[in-house]
Design a protein around this motif. Structure first.
Motif, PDB file in Angstrom:
ATOM      1  N   ALA A 169    -100.180  27.209   1.810  1.00  0.00           N
ATOM      2  CA  ALA A 169     -99.484  25.935   1.973  1.00  0.00           C
ATOM      3  C   ALA A 169    -100.200  25.110   3.024  1.00  0.00           C
ATOM      4  CB  ALA A 169     -98.028  26.161   2.373  1.00  0.00           C
ATOM      5  N   VAL A 170    -100.076  23.785   2.902  1.00  0.00           N
ATOM      6  CA  VAL A 170    -100.648  22.869   3.886  1.00  0.00           C
ATOM      7  C   VAL A 170     -99.783  22.910   5.147  1.00  0.00           C
ATOM      8  CG1 VAL A 170    -101.227  20.474   4.387  1.00  0.00           C
ATOM      9  CG2 VAL A 170    -101.607  21.398   2.097  1.00  0.00           C
ATOM     10  N   LEU A 171    -100.438  22.990   6.297  1.00  0.00           N
ATOM     11  CA  LEU A 171     -99.705  23.107   7.551  1.00  0.00           C
ATOM     12  C   LEU A 171     -99.148  21.754   7.990  1.00  0.00           C
ATOM     13  CD1 LEU A 171    -101.989  25.495   9.644  1.00  0.00           C
ATOM     14  CD2 LEU A 171    -100.051  26.045   8.185  1.00  0.00           C
ATOM     15  N   ARG A 172     -97.887  21.797   8.381  1.00  0.00           N
ATOM     16  CA  ARG A 172     -97.218  20.603   8.891  1.00  0.00           C
ATOM     17  C   ARG A 172     -96.589  20.904  10.241  1.00  0.00           C
ATOM     18  NH1 ARG A 172     -93.806  18.270   3.688  1.00  0.00           N
ATOM     19  NH2 ARG A 172     -95.573  18.090   2.241  1.00  0.00           N
ATOM     20  N   MET A 173     -96.575  19.881  11.089  1.00  0.00           N
ATOM     21  CA  MET A 173     -95.902  19.957  12.376  1.00  0.00           C
ATOM     22  C   MET A 173     -95.081  18.690  12.548  1.00  0.00           C
ATOM     23  SD  MET A 173     -98.840  21.600  14.849  1.00  0.00           S
ATOM     24  CE  MET A 173     -97.653  21.792  16.173  1.00  0.00           C
ATOM     25  N   THR A 174     -94.377  18.596  13.654  1.00  0.00           N
ATOM     26  CA  THR A 174     -93.619  17.393  13.958  1.00  0.00           C
ATOM     27  C   THR A 174     -94.218  16.700  15.172  1.00  0.00           C
ATOM     28  OG1 THR A 174     -92.071  18.721  15.271  1.00  0.00           O
ATOM     29  CG2 THR A 174     -91.469  18.279  12.982  1.00  0.00           C
ATOM     30  N   ASP A 175     -94.275  15.361  15.114  1.00  0.00           N
ATOM     31  CA  ASP A 175     -94.778  14.597  16.258  1.00  0.00           C
ATOM     32  C   ASP A 175     -93.683  14.477  17.309  1.00  0.00           C
ATOM     33  OD1 ASP A 175     -92.987  12.683  15.411  1.00  0.00           O
ATOM     34  OD2 ASP A 175     -94.485  11.401  14.478  1.00  0.00           O
ATOM     35  N   PRO A 176     -93.969  13.869  18.458  1.00  0.00           N
ATOM     36  CA  PRO A 176     -92.959  13.754  19.519  1.00  0.00           C
ATOM     37  C   PRO A 176     -91.683  13.035  19.085  1.00  0.00           C
ATOM     38  CG  PRO A 176     -95.141  13.294  20.402  1.00  0.00           C
ATOM     39  CD  PRO A 176     -95.294  13.409  18.920  1.00  0.00           C
ATOM     40  N   TYR A 177     -91.746  12.291  17.996  1.00  0.00           N
ATOM     41  CA  TYR A 177     -90.581  11.553  17.512  1.00  0.00           C
ATOM     42  C   TYR A 177     -89.831  12.312  16.414  1.00  0.00           C
ATOM     43  CZ  TYR A 177     -93.178   7.908  19.935  1.00  0.00           C
ATOM     44  OH  TYR A 177     -93.864   7.196  20.881  1.00  0.00           O
ATOM     45  N   GLY A 178     -90.287  13.530  16.117  1.00  0.00           N
ATOM     46  CA  GLY A 178     -89.616  14.337  15.114  1.00  0.00           C
ATOM     47  C   GLY A 178     -90.080  14.087  13.695  1.00  0.00           C
ATOM     48  N   ASN A 179     -91.132  13.321  13.512  1.00  0.00           N
ATOM     49  CA  ASN A 179     -91.638  13.034  12.172  1.00  0.00           C
ATOM     50  C   ASN A 179     -92.628  14.099  11.740  1.00  0.00           C
ATOM     51  OD1 ASN A 179     -90.240  10.492  12.067  1.00  0.00           O
ATOM     52  ND2 ASN A 179     -91.844   9.643  13.403  1.00  0.00           N
ATOM     53  N   PRO A 180     -92.602  14.540  10.469  1.00  0.00           N
ATOM     54  CA  PRO A 180     -93.556  15.556  10.001  1.00  0.00           C
ATOM     55  C   PRO A 180     -94.967  14.969   9.870  1.00  0.00           C
ATOM     56  CG  PRO A 180     -92.204  14.773   8.187  1.00  0.00           C
ATOM     57  CD  PRO A 180     -91.643  14.147   9.416  1.00  0.00           C
ATOM     58  N   VAL A 181     -95.942  15.719  10.366  1.00  0.00           N
ATOM     59  CA  VAL A 181     -97.349  15.301  10.264  1.00  0.00           C
ATOM     60  C   VAL A 181     -98.172  16.502   9.811  1.00  0.00           C
ATOM     61  CG1 VAL A 181     -97.197  13.496  12.023  1.00  0.00           C
ATOM     62  CG2 VAL A 181     -97.734  15.830  12.711  1.00  0.00           C
ATOM     63  N   PHE A 182     -99.280  16.246   9.119  1.00  0.00           N
ATOM     64  CA  PHE A 182    -100.161  17.305   8.663  1.00  0.00           C
ATOM     65  C   PHE A 182    -101.101  17.726   9.783  1.00  0.00           C
ATOM     66  CE2 PHE A 182     -99.136  15.181   4.606  1.00  0.00           C
ATOM     67  CZ  PHE A 182     -98.661  16.277   3.912  1.00  0.00           C
TER      68      PHE A 182
END
Length: 282
Positions: A162-175
């Motif tokens: 799966a493609v890795l995703r994280m959350t930015d400081p604002y809680g938005n999902p980013v790759f």
């Protein structure tokens, strides 16, 4: 009545022992464990597997080594299930400052964590997706096997990945992206995990559900010879019921030996409140 109440005072401390294994868990907390090819993600699924193992290994001492680019001992060997569970709950991808994946270093850390007091059956359980950025994992497993330590591996994730995703400081999902700006895809490396388990005298299983953990324990860990380990100290209180029981028996004997007219006189004193007993007719 006093004797039946079992009065106790004074105690001695005794060491208690338990018969079980020493299991050191090597847990992957690298960012690849955030992949969602295992619901809800690899990290959480691996945690749930450890909770199941705690329930199966109640008589065994368990310790925990977390690793990413570096590795640290999070919990020494213990029989305290609740303390171990709380340590597992605190695992996340931010507890190791150095990112990457160094499985060889984690295996060496786990071997050192057993210490000199661990002389019975020992085993290492590796929970990871198999991504390894440093060489030497197979050699480290062989070294553990030479010291009498069995190495088992549980693979978390899927071959499709799966493609890795994280959350930015604002809680938005980013790759998660590599140096070229491409999204990073993580896949389960079953080949490496099989090689590590074979070198360590254990076996590999993919982590699919709760039965995977049960199968690992029953087929692998449960068959290892148990050894007696110190479980702690307990207080053994001294029973003192003998004193009131002895006094009661003495009083019963005195009552039997007391002449009939004397017993009647004592009864009369108790019921009338007189200091001198009334005469008793035969």
């Amino acid at each position: 009545l006093l004797a039946l109440a079992r009065p106790r005072w004074g105690y001695r401390e005794e060491e208690t022992t338990s018969s079980g294994l020493d299991i050191m868990v090597v847990f992957d907390v690298s960012r690849s464990m955030l992949a969602t090819d295992a619901a809800p993600n690899r990290l959480e699924k691996a945690k749930r597997a450890l909770y199941d193992l705690i329930g199966l290994a109640r008589a065994d001492r368990m310790g925990l080594v977390a690793f990413a680019g570096d590795s640290f001992l999070q919990a020494p060997l213990t029989l305290d299930d609740e303390a171990f569970r709380q340590t597992v709950q605190g695992l996340d991808t931010d507890i190791i400052p150095v990112q990457g994946s160094d499985l060889a270093g984690a295996l060496r850390e786990a071997v050192a964590a057993f210490g000199k007091d661990s002389t019975g059956a020992r085993a290492i359980l590796v929970l990871t997706d198999g991504e390894d950025h440093e060489p030497g994992a197979v050699d480290a497993a062989k070294a553990a096997s030479r010291e009498g330590i069995r190495v088992f591996t549980l693979g978390v994730g899927t071959a499709a990945g799966a493609v890795l995703r994280m959350t930015d400081p604002y809680g938005n999902p980013v790759f998660v992206k590599d140096a070229d700006g491409n999204a990073v895809k993580s896949q389960l490396n079953e080949k490496l995990l099989r090689e590590v388990a074979d070198a360590g005298g254990g076996f590999y299983l993919p982590l699919q559900n709760r039965l995977s953990v049960q199968n690992l324990y029953e087929r692998g860990l449960a068959n290892l010879p148990r050894s007696a380990v110190k479980a702690g100290r307990t207080r053994q209180w001294f029973e003192r019921f003998q004193w009131p029981l002895g006094m009661g028996i003495v009083l019963l004997i005195l009552e039997v030996l007391m002449p009939e007219h004397r017993r009647a006189a004592v009864v009369g004193m108790g019921t009338t409140g007189l200091n001198v007993a009334e005469p008793v007719r035969d």
